[in-house]
Each structure stands twice: as C-alpha cells, then as structure tokens.
Write an enzyme that holds these catalytic residues in place. Structure first.
Site: not given
Ligand code: EPU
Length: 434
Positions: A22-23, A96, A120, A125, A128, A308, A400
């Site tokens: 999915k990701n 998201r 969420c 999340r 920025d 995850d 999902r």
């Molecule tokens: N963060 C920030 N600012 C940003 C972006 C992230 O502070 O602009 C913080 C987040 O709050 C968090 C950390 O950085 O504390 C890491 O977040 P990340 O951005 O890596 O997460 P994501 O890209 O939103 C993806 C996966 C998630 C998975 C995380 C971490 C996708 C679509 N989603 O989320 O998958 O948990 O990376 O590996 O790729 C899931 O599949 O259940 C899922 C939540």
C-alpha cells in the site's frame, strides 16, 4: 459497520500470499500526476486507501482505471489534463497520504491546493517538512482556511536537509524535484524500500535520480516525464503481520511473495524471541514450537524496527515469558491497541513512549475496538490465540491497508468471519472506469 468475529486456538498452517505494498502504491499513483501520458501500475493492492486515491485523482480530472481479478491488480492512470489541481478536506481527512499530491501538482501544474490533514489516531503528524522542502525548491506557500496553497512558475533545484526523517515528505519533495530546473540534493532522507520503489518508477518515467534508498538523494531535474509501466513491491508490513500471526498461533506458516531482505530486523528479532524463521527466495517460513521469550524493541526509521509492526509485536509479546519493553520513537500516540489487549487479559503498562509487557498472559475473547490500521492487525493477531470468540469493531481501519485479510487468514486455518457489509462491490469488479 463491519466487524470481525474470530475464534482463537487454531494454528496457522500452509501458505499465504502477500499483496503489493500500500505504502508504495500510494506515492506511485501520485507520481502519475507528473506526466500527461498513462502510467500503468501492477500489483496494486485492493484496499480502501487505493480507492480513496483513485477518487482523489479522478476529482482532479485524471482518468483512473482500477483493475482487479484477471486484470491482476493493474491500475492505469492518465493525467492528460488536470482541471482542478486540488485535494479536498473531504478526502484528505480520511487519508493523510493524500498530501503526496502536493509536490507533483505544483511541479506539473504550477499550482496546488491541498487540505491540511490535521491530527490522527497515532499522533499529530504535521506536514511542515513537505512544505519546507517545496519552499526550498522555490514554491510560494500560503496556508489559509485549512488549506496549503502552493505555486511556482518552475521549481528550481536546491539543497534540502530534512530536520527529521519523513517517508512521505521525502517522496513528495523527490517527486517535485524531478521536474525542477537543475539539481536537488536531499539530505537526511527516509531510506524505506517504498522510497526506492517510487524512485524506480520515476526513473522509468524519465526522471534522473541517484541514491534513493539511502539518506542522500540527488535529483537532476528534467523538463518533462513520460508514461511508464511498473510493478509495485510486496507489502513488507502485511508479510510481517502474517509472520507474527503464524508465530503466535504456534503454527507452521509459509509467507510467500514477499521480499525477505525488507524484513531483516523483524526476522532477527523473531529469532531472539525463540521462533524458527527461514527464508528462501521470496518466501519466509515461520515455525513456532511454543516457549516464546520476551525481547525488547524500539521502533526506528528503516532499516530499524518498523513502527508499522509495533502493535503486532506487542500482541506477540503478551505470549512471551518475561518482560518486553517496547519503545515507540516515531509517533507519540501509537499505543491505542494496548488498552484493548489489556481488556483481553494482557499485562501492559504504558509509561510515556514505552510499553512494558509482562508475559505470558492467557488471553480471553472480548469485544474490542480497532483504532487505526496496525492496531486492528494487532487485535486480530491477539484474537487468534484468545480463548473464545473475539469481536473486533470498526474493521474499516483494517480494510484501508490489508487486502481481504480474513480470506487470507481463513485459507491457512484461522476461524475468522466478517459480519456487516463487505468491501464495496464496485472496487471488486473486474474493471472500473473513473
Ligand atoms: N513529521 C513531521 N513533519 C512532517 C512529516 C513528518 O514532524 O512534515 C514527523 C511525524 O509526525 C512523525 C515522523 O516525522 O513523528 C515520521 O513521520 P513520516 O512522515 O515518516 O510518516 P508518514 O510519511 O506520514 C509513512 C507511512 C506510515 C508509517 C510512517 C513511518 C505512508 C503512506 N505512510 O507515514 O504508514 O507509519 O511512514 O514509517 O507511507 C501505515 O501504513 O499504517 C502507516 C501509518
């Protein structure tokens, strides 16, 4: 609303096949926004987030075909004209990852309007870092009325150092940089296999990218990208979920169609817990002879232990003798499953970012509530060994990201059934035009 009814006690035996990630599929679908030509993706999982992305792209004017069954999970996306480069709150609030369209839209259309996602179930999340990265590429960003508005005549290559490792942030900015003028150097990037898979697709589309899958990515911008065909990598989290399900039930399970190198840390940990784990080609076999031993984990960015998989590991830890300390370093609120596991008889104490699990506790069936995707998976795993019939409510969370999980588990011996509505028939149909 759908529920799962699970009767515990059966060991999982046989072979279960893993779907596409999915990701990896979500950013790949967003990447199709970067070209006027069709992008065909294979091995796209039949899960709700993919359907949400189809709706998101279709609302912008894209032509999206989702094909399942004989079409082998193939999706063709054509973004010839994008009448409305916008992601509405209605869709972003349900997923998201919708923010992945921000970078591609501003790069391709010069303008984008994307709703801010808000918090969420697993944490605040913010986005920025996506915004900062795009600003470094020259995009003008305005935030108003809950939306991010980005504009740029043409993005310019720049040096970007992410303050924190972000998976979708790395993907978003990397996609934008493919069409920027000049070279972009991104530092402190996410190294997840899904980032490398996206770079593979972008390269097939004509992008020039070096270093994806490492912490430094270099993108040499090009003026145009073209159509391509790409097969999505296997879902390492779905694979890991089945491996733990097999392990907790004392089964002998072969998880086929996965990429074992993406699961190294998990497999090593399961060895420490006392499981027999072997991999051969694209399969992992897990064999449990009982007597699991407690072992600590701390979630980290790839290649560390994946956040995850934390919830699923916690379910397993309830069945291991001794104390397992589980530290969640990525998200601040990702222990919602713990209280539900406690209701099933687990002994878990939460201390800030640490969960202390004392085992082995016999689990007993209860009515429990799924709070997010991976939390639901953890409850399913616990229910497979609980005495009696567990009812898990709100399984739309699991839909999902897991393709027909109840059918897959049933095929290897689990007693699980869904009550309520099945996935919408229209996405199960052989070919649906947007
Ligand atoms: N963060 C920030 N600012 C940003 C972006 C992230 O502070 O602009 C913080 C987040 O709050 C968090 C950390 O950085 O504390 C890491 O977040 P990340 O951005 O890596 O997460 P994501 O890209 O939103 C993806 C996966 C998630 C998975 C995380 C971490 C996708 C679509 N989603 O989320 O998958 O948990 O990376 O590996 O790729 C899931 O599949 O259940 C899922 C939540």
């Amino acid at each position: 609303m759908d529920k799962f009814v699970i009767r515990g006690g059966n060991p999982l035996l046989g072979t279960v096949r893993v779907s596409g990630a999915k990701n990896a599929a979500l950013p790949a679908m967003a990447a199709a926004l970067l070209t006027e030509e069709p992008v065909t993706l294979e091995n796209v999982p039949q899960v709700r987030d993919i359907e949400t992305t189809r709706r998101l792209l279709a609302a912008m004017g894209a032509d999206v075909e989702l094909g399942y069954g004989r079409a082998q999970h193939r999706t063709t996306i054509c973004c010839r004209s994008l009448a409305s480069p916008e992601a509405s709150y209605e869709l972003v609030k349900t997923m998201r990852a919708s923010t992945l369209v921000l970078g591609p839209l501003v790069a391709r259309c010069g303008t984008a309007r994307v709703s801010l996602p808000g918090g969420c179930a697993i944490g605040a999340r913010p986005i920025d870092l996506h915004i900062k990265g795009l600003e470094r590429l020259g995009a003008k960003i305005n935030q108003e009325h809950g939306y991010v508005e980005a504009s740029a005549k043409r993005l310019r290559g720049a040096e970007i150092i992410f303050d924190k490792v972000t998976v979708t942030g790395t993907e978003d900015v990397m996609m934008a940089a493919t069409l920027a003028e000049g070279t972009t150097v991104m530092e402190n990037c996410a190294c997840e296999p899904e980032v490398a898979d996206l770079a593979d697709l972008l390269t097939k589309m004509g992008a020039r990218i070096e270093g994806a899958g490492t912490s430094t990515i270099r993108v040499h911008g090009v003026s145009k990208l073209h159509g391509a065909k790409h097969r999505i990598i296997p879902d390492r989290i779905e694979a890991g979920t089945f491996i733990i399900a097999g392990a907790i039930t004392g089964g002998d399970l072969n998880v086929a169609g996965c990429e074992p190198t993406h699961l190294s840390v998990l497999l090593q940990k399961l060895g420490e817990v006392g499981l027999k784990v072997a991999h051969h080609g694209d399969s992992v076999r897990v064999l449990s002879e009982g007597n699991l031993k407690a072992s600590d984990i701390a979630t980290e960015e790839y290649p560390g232990f994946p956040t995850d998989m934390q919830a699923q590991y916690m379910a397993l830890a309830t069945q291991a003798a001794g104390t397992s300390v589980i530290t969640e370093n990525i998200f601040e609120n990702r222990f919602m499953h713990a209280q539900e596991l406690v209701r099933m008889g687990a002994n878990i104490k939460i201390e800030g970012r640490r969960a202390v699990v004392r085992g082995k506790s016999p689990l007993s069936a209860a009515a429990v509530l799924a709070s997010d995707l991976r939390a639901s998976a953890s409850l399913v795993i616990a229910a497979l060994v609980a005495e009696g019939e567990t009812i898990i409510d709100r399984v739309y969370h699991i839909d999902r990201g897991y393709e027909h999980i109840e059918e897959k588990l049933r095929s290897v011996g689990a007693q699980i059934r869904r009550i309520g509505e099945m996935l919408p028939k229209k996405i199960a149909a052989p070919l649906v035009k947007a």
